[in-house]
Enzyme design. Structure first.
Site, PDB file in Angstrom:
ATOM      1  N   HIS A   1       9.200  44.696  39.640  1.00  0.00           N
ATOM      2  CA  HIS A   1       8.297  43.550  39.752  1.00  0.00           C
ATOM      3  C   HIS A   1       8.346  42.595  38.570  1.00  0.00           C
ATOM      4  CE1 HIS A   1       6.430  45.187  43.305  1.00  0.00           C
ATOM      5  NE2 HIS A   1       6.171  46.317  42.684  1.00  0.00           N
TER       6      HIS A   1
ATOM      7  N   ARG B   1      11.847  51.572  35.693  1.00  0.00           N
ATOM      8  CA  ARG B   1      11.601  51.640  37.135  1.00  0.00           C
ATOM      9  C   ARG B   1      12.707  50.837  37.791  1.00  0.00           C
ATOM     10  NH1 ARG B   1       6.073  50.382  40.464  1.00  0.00           N
ATOM     11  NH2 ARG B   1       6.099  48.481  39.211  1.00  0.00           N
TER      12      ARG B   1
ATOM     13  N   ASP C   1      23.357  54.372  31.282  1.00  0.00           N
ATOM     14  CA  ASP C   1      24.464  54.076  30.369  1.00  0.00           C
ATOM     15  C   ASP C   1      24.031  53.140  29.241  1.00  0.00           C
ATOM     16  OD1 ASP C   1      26.247  55.698  31.706  1.00  0.00           O
ATOM     17  OD2 ASP C   1      27.249  54.057  32.759  1.00  0.00           O
TER      18      ASP C   1
ATOM     19  N   GLU D   1       4.254  55.987  46.889  1.00  0.00           N
ATOM     20  CA  GLU D   1       3.421  54.808  47.096  1.00  0.00           C
ATOM     21  C   GLU D   1       2.981  54.624  48.550  1.00  0.00           C
ATOM     22  OE1 GLU D   1       4.767  51.305  44.754  1.00  0.00           O
ATOM     23  OE2 GLU D   1       6.558  52.511  44.375  1.00  0.00           O
TER      24      GLU D   1
ATOM     25  N   ASP E   1      -1.306  51.657  45.482  1.00  0.00           N
ATOM     26  CA  ASP E   1      -0.493  51.524  46.694  1.00  0.00           C
ATOM     27  C   ASP E   1      -1.063  52.361  47.834  1.00  0.00           C
ATOM     28  OD1 ASP E   1       1.759  49.852  45.673  1.00  0.00           O
ATOM     29  OD2 ASP E   1       1.912  51.542  44.298  1.00  0.00           O
TER      30      ASP E   1
END
Length: 180
Positions: free
Chosen positions: A47, A72, A86, A152, A178
């Site tokens: 988001h 996230r 990485d 969620e 959520d």
């Protein structure tokens, strides 16, 4: 930078942990928050406006602090998992997981064989000191990488028993807003 995963250790010990979401993509905000006593800082790629370059700057800004740096994922696919690990995040959060296959793909991308299918880029990756730590990084990653499935939805709640059978998931994070 090979260091113990503070959040993973606290979870294994059953200790409460405090994390902070990083939604702005700001390295300055990250640097300030890195020294505020959080167990984890969570770079949001679902988001927020940041991308991989922003995440690298946030990782640099947080490096002196003790907090585990998580990201996230923008989508529960192998490519962002591998790129973020990485670059040096210490764990990933798969958002809105509803099916076993989703978390299996994330876990496989997060770990080198025999635990997963992550490619052997550690010979030159930032996470392995641009190759300077390539001899130690694979073992470190196997022991310290954190994988979180964020729940969620009602479908995600229903899938938890089957997802819990997938190895190497460290935590189910329930999104109460959520689910409300």
């Amino acid at each position: 930078m090979l260091r113990p995963n503070r959040l993973k250790l606290r979870l294994q010990e059953g200790l409460p942990s405090l994390g902070c979401w990083l939604f702005s993509g700001s390295p300055v905000a990250t640097e300030i928050l890195a020294d505020c006593g959080f167990d984890a800082l969570l770079i949001d790629h679902e988001h927020s406006p940041g991308g991989i370059e922003t995440a690298v700057e946030q990782l640099r800004a947080a490096a002196a602090g003790p907090a585990t740096i998580l990201a996230r994922l923008p989508e529960n696919r192998a490519a962002p998992v591998k790129r973020l690990l990485d670059m040096g995040v210490e764990g990933v959060i798969a958002a809105n997981v509803e099916h076993v296959a989703e978390i299996e793909e994330v876990v496989a991308a997060a770990y080198y064989p025999p635990f997963g299918r992550r490619g052997a880029h550690f010979t030159v990756s930032r996470a392995a000191g641009w190759g300077a730590d390539s001899d130690r990084y694979p073992r470190h990653a196997a022991e310290e990488t954190l994988v979180i499935a964020m729940i969620e939805s009602a479908a995600g709640v229903d899938a938890i028993p089957d997802m819990a059978k997938v190895g190497r998931i460290d935590m189910f994070f329930v999104g109460p807003l959520d689910l409300s």
